[in-house]
Design an enzyme around this catalytic site. Structure first.
Site, PDB file in Angstrom:
ATOM      1  N   LYS A 174       0.842  -1.116   0.173  1.00  0.00           N
ATOM      2  CA  LYS A 174       0.103  -0.049  -0.031  1.00  0.00           C
ATOM      3  C   LYS A 174       1.015   1.279  -0.045  1.00  0.00           C
ATOM      4  O   LYS A 174       1.256   1.657   1.017  1.00  0.00           O
ATOM      5  CB  LYS A 174      -0.788   0.236   1.078  1.00  0.00           C
ATOM      6  CG  LYS A 174      -2.046   0.902   0.942  1.00  0.00           C
ATOM      7  CD  LYS A 174      -2.927   0.404  -0.065  1.00  0.00           C
ATOM      8  CE  LYS A 174      -4.102   1.329  -0.430  1.00  0.00           C
ATOM      9  NZ  LYS A 174      -5.068   1.040  -1.627  1.00  0.00           N
TER      10      LYS A 174
ATOM     11  N   SER B 194      -8.315  -0.327  -5.325  1.00  0.00           N
ATOM     12  CA  SER B 194      -8.425   0.137  -3.893  1.00  0.00           C
ATOM     13  C   SER B 194      -9.914   0.638  -3.636  1.00  0.00           C
ATOM     14  O   SER B 194     -10.979  -0.549  -3.918  1.00  0.00           O
ATOM     15  CB  SER B 194      -7.775   1.377  -3.655  1.00  0.00           C
ATOM     16  OG  SER B 194      -7.634   1.449  -2.142  1.00  0.00           O
TER      17      SER B 194
END
Length: 591
Positions: free
Chosen positions: A191, A389
Site C-alpha cells: 500500500k 482500492s
C-alpha cells in the site's frame, strides 16, 4: 440636482440595456448551440469520419456550455463518445473510412488508448480503411494510429517513442519545511499511496509492483504495434532505447514506423484517392460532434441495459461546482443505483468504473448498494483505466467483472493518515497550547501535539478492522476464502492480465463485452443501452457556473500547469482529504 438625476437615470438605462443585450446574446448563443446539437447531420455517400485526437481524454466528457460562451476552447474528449462514433461509422455503409488527425493528445490512461485502438481494429475488420496524419505523434497517439492502413507524418515532424515510466511525487521534505508531519497507520505491504507524504522515495515493494505493471503495459503496446506495423517486437523495443524520438523523419519511414512523409495541405489528396474522387471534388466529412448526433444503429428496442459511469475519486459527498473534478459521491451513487433497481424497464446494469479509490466509508456504502442491486437484476463491472482500492471495493459484489487489458486494479488495502501540524503552529508560528481534560484521551486529535504511542495503537487497530472488512467483501464477491483474498491483497496493484490469473476479475474486455455479458445474464435476446447519470443540461450548467466563480480559472490553471496541476491541487486541498482512505497513489503518472 436635475442634471444629476438626468445623468444618473441615463446611466442606469444604459446599464439595463447593456444587460438586456448580453442576456439576449447569451440566449441566442445557447439556443444556437442546442439547435446545432439537436440537428441530425445528413450523411452523404462516400463520407469520411474525421477523428481529431487532440486534447484531454477522459472516460466521459461533459460539454461545458458556460466555457463555450466565455470563449474557452480547450478540447476535452470523452472515451464513450469516441467508441460510439467508431461503432456508428462501422455500421453505416455510407461512411467509407476514418481519417485520424493526431495532435497533442493526453489520454487518462494507456487502457483508454487500448480501448480506442481495439475499436479501430474492429472497424477495419469490416473492410473499411483508416488513414492517420500528425505533425507530431505522442507515444499513445502513435500507439492508436499504428492500427491505420496508412500512417502519415509531416516531413519535419516527430514521432515520440521512448517506453513507459512512472514518476511518483514525494512531498515529505516539503511538508517538513512548514513543520507538518504525516502520522500513518496502514495495512498492506504494497500500500504505497501514503509514501507521497511519509517518504522521500519508493519502497522496495512499491518499486517491484510498479515495475511489474509498467513492464506489462509496455509489452502489450509493443505486441500491438508490432502486429500492425509488421515490425519485430525486439526491434521496436530497441528503437525506444535508441531514443528514436529524436531521429530524422526519413528514418521513421526507413524503420517502417510511418508509411509516408506529407504536408498537411496534401493529406486531402491522399484521402480523395482512397475515395476515388477527382482532385476538384470535395470530401464529405463528419466530425465527432456529427457522429454523436447520429442515431445508435442498435436502436432502442428490447430490454434496457443501463450503463452507469462511476469515475474519479470516491468521496462521501459531491463538492459540486463546475471546477470540481469528476467524483464518485456515495450519497448520489447510492440513490441512483436504488432508482435503477426499482426501474422495471432496466433489465441489467453495467457499472463502468474508472477510479483509484478514495474514502473507505464511501466505498463501503456503494458496495452495499451494488449488492442490493444485484439481488434485483444482474450487475456487471467494466473497469476503465483504473479500478483499484476503493474503486475495486465498490464493485466487487457484481456478478461478473471485465477489465481492459491495461487496467490497473486490485490494491486491496487501507490506510489512515493524520497530519501533525504542531511543528508549524509551535515552532514556526510561535503558537502555544495548554490543556485541561476529564479523561485520558479527551484531547485526542488536537493539533497541539502528535498522537501518543497508545493512541497510534488504537488507530492501527481501527485501520486493521477496516482492512479485514475489505477482505471480507472481496472474499464474498470473488468466492474466495479470506486467506486467499489476503494473499492477493496487501495493497498490491495488479495489471488486469495478472489480476485475471489472481481471480480478481473474470475476463478481459471493454464496455461492449460487459454489455453483452449483462444482457446474457438477464436472458435478453434484444437490448439497447442507456447512459447514467444523465449529463448536466445547459441551464443546470449555467446556474452552477454562476455560483462557481473558480471554474474558468481552474480550466486556465489546468492548461497552464499541465502535469503539475494534480500535485498543486493536492497540496491545496490536502486538509480536506478523509483520514481513512482506500486508494492508490494520489498522483500516479505513467508516461
Amino acid at each position: 440636482m436635475r442634471d444629476f438625476l438626468k445623468y444618473t437615470l441615463a446611466t442606469m438605462t444604459g446599464i439595463m440595456l447593456l444587460v438586456g443585450i448580453l442576456v439576449g446574446l447569451t440566449v441566442v448563443s445557447v439556443v444556437g448551440m442546442l439547435a446545432t446539437e439537436q440537428t441530425q447531420p445528413k450523411v452523404k455517400d462516400n463520407s469520411v469520419f474525421v477523428l481529431k485526437l487532440s486534447g484531454v481524454l477522459s472516460e466521459r466528457a461533459q460539454d461545458n456550455v458556460f466555457g463555450q460562451l466565455a470563449g474557452e476552447s480547450a478540447p476535452y474528449l470523452g472515451l464513450d463518445d469516441i467508441l460510439a462514433a467508431i461503432r456508428k461509422a462501422k455500421a453505416d455503409d455510407r461512411i467509407k473510412g476514418i481519417y485520424i488527425e493526431a495532435g497533442l493528445f493526453a489520454p487518462d490512461s494507456p487502457a483508454s488508448a487500448k480501448a480506442i485502438r481495439r475499436q479501430l481494429e474492429d472497424f477495419r475488420k469490416s473492410g473499411k480503411w483508416i488513414a492517420a496524419y500528425a505533425d507530431t505523434y505522442t507515444q499513445l497517439s502513435y500507439y492508436i494510429c499504428s492500427v491505420a492502413d496508412c500512417v502519415m507524418l509531416n516531413p519535419q515532424g516527430m514521432l515520440d517513442w521512448h517506453g513507459l515510466s512512472a514518476q511518483p511525487v514525494f512531498l515529505k521534505d516539503l511538508l517538513e519545511k512548514f513543520g507538518v508531519r504525516m502520522q500513518l497507520a496502514k495495512v498492506g505491504r504494497y500500500k504505497s499511496a501514503p509514501e507521497m507524504f511519509t517518504a522521500d522515495g519508493m519502497s522496495d515493494d512499491n518499486r517491484r509492483q510498479v515495475q511489474a505493471y509498467i513492464d506489462g503495459m509496455w509489452d502489450a503496446i509493443l505486441s500491438d504495434v508490432s502486429r500492425s506495423r509488421k515490425i519485430g517486437w525486439r526491434e521496436l523495443d530497441r528503437y525506444a532505447d535508441e531514443l528514436v524520438t529524436l531521429a530524422a523523419p526519413q528514418d521513421y519511414v526507413r524503420k517502417r514506423l510511418v508509411d509516408t512523409l506529407v504536408y498537411a495541405v496534401d493529406v486531402k489528396n491522399v484521402i480523395k484517392r482512397r475515395l476515388g474522387l477527382a482532385p476538384g471534388q470535395a470530401v464529405s466529412q463528419l466530425a465527432l460532434a456529427d457522429m454523436k448526433a447520429l442515431p445508435d444503429p442498435q436502436g432502442d428496442g428490447g430490454g434496457e441495459v443501463a450503463v452507469y459511469y462511476a469515475c474519479g475519486d470516491v468521496v462521501d459527498t459531491n463538492p459540486g461546482g463546475l471546477s470540481a473534478s469528476p467524483c464518485i459521491a456515495a450519497d448520489d451513487v447510492c440513490k441512483d443505483l436504488e432508482r435503477l433497481a426499482a426501474d422495471d424497464g432496466v433489465k441489467a446494469v453495467v457499472l463502468r468504473v474508472n477510479s483509484g479509490g478514495g474514502s473507505a466509508y464511501a466505498s463501503e456504502q456503494i458496495w452495499n448498494s451494488v449488492r442490493r442491486l444485484r439481488e434485483r437484476k444482474p450487475v456487471v463491472v467494466s473497469m476503465g483505466g483504473m479500478a483499484a482500492s476503493g474503486g475495486y471495493y465498490l464493485g466487487c459484489a457484481a456478478n461478473y467483472i471485465f477489465a481492459e487489458p491495461m487496467t490497473l486494479t486490485g490494491s486491496i488495502g487501507i490506510f489512515g493518515m493524520f497530519p501533525d501540524v504542531s511543528g508549524l503552529l509551535t515552532d514556526k508560528l510561535g503558537v502555544r497550547f495548554d490543556e485541561v481534560k476529564t479523561n485520558r484521551h479527551s484531547a485526542f486529535g488536537t493539533p497541539a501535539r502528535p498522537f501518543t504511542d497508545e493512541e497510534m495503537a488504537y488507530l492501527s487497530s481501527y485501520v486493521d478492522r477496516g482492512y479485514r472488512l475489505f477482505l471480507k467483501r472481496v472474499a464474498a464477491g470473488r468466492r474466495m476464502t479470506e486467506a486467499q483474498a489476503d494473499s492477493v491483497a496487501q495493497g498490491r496493484v495488479w495489471l488486469a492480465t495478472d489480476a485475471l490469473a489472481a481471480k480478481l476479475i473474470d475476463g478481459l474486455g471493454g464496455l461492449d463485452e460487459a454489455v453483452e455479458k449483462a444482457a446474457a445474464l438477464a436472458r435478453l435476446d434484444e437490448w439497447h443501452t442507456a447512459g447514467y447519470p444523465a449529463p448536466a443540461g445547459w441551464l443546470e450548467q449555467l446556474l452552477a457556473a454562476s455560483a462557481d466563480r473558480g471554474s474558468l480559472l481552474d480550466g486556465r490553471l489546468r492548461a497552464a500547469l499541465g502535469d503539475y496541476y494534480s500535485p498543486f491541487m493536492l497540496l491545496k486541498n490536502v486538509d480536506r482529504l478523509g483520514a481513512i482512505q482506500a486508494r492508490v497513489p494520489y498522483q500516479l503518472t505513467i508516461r
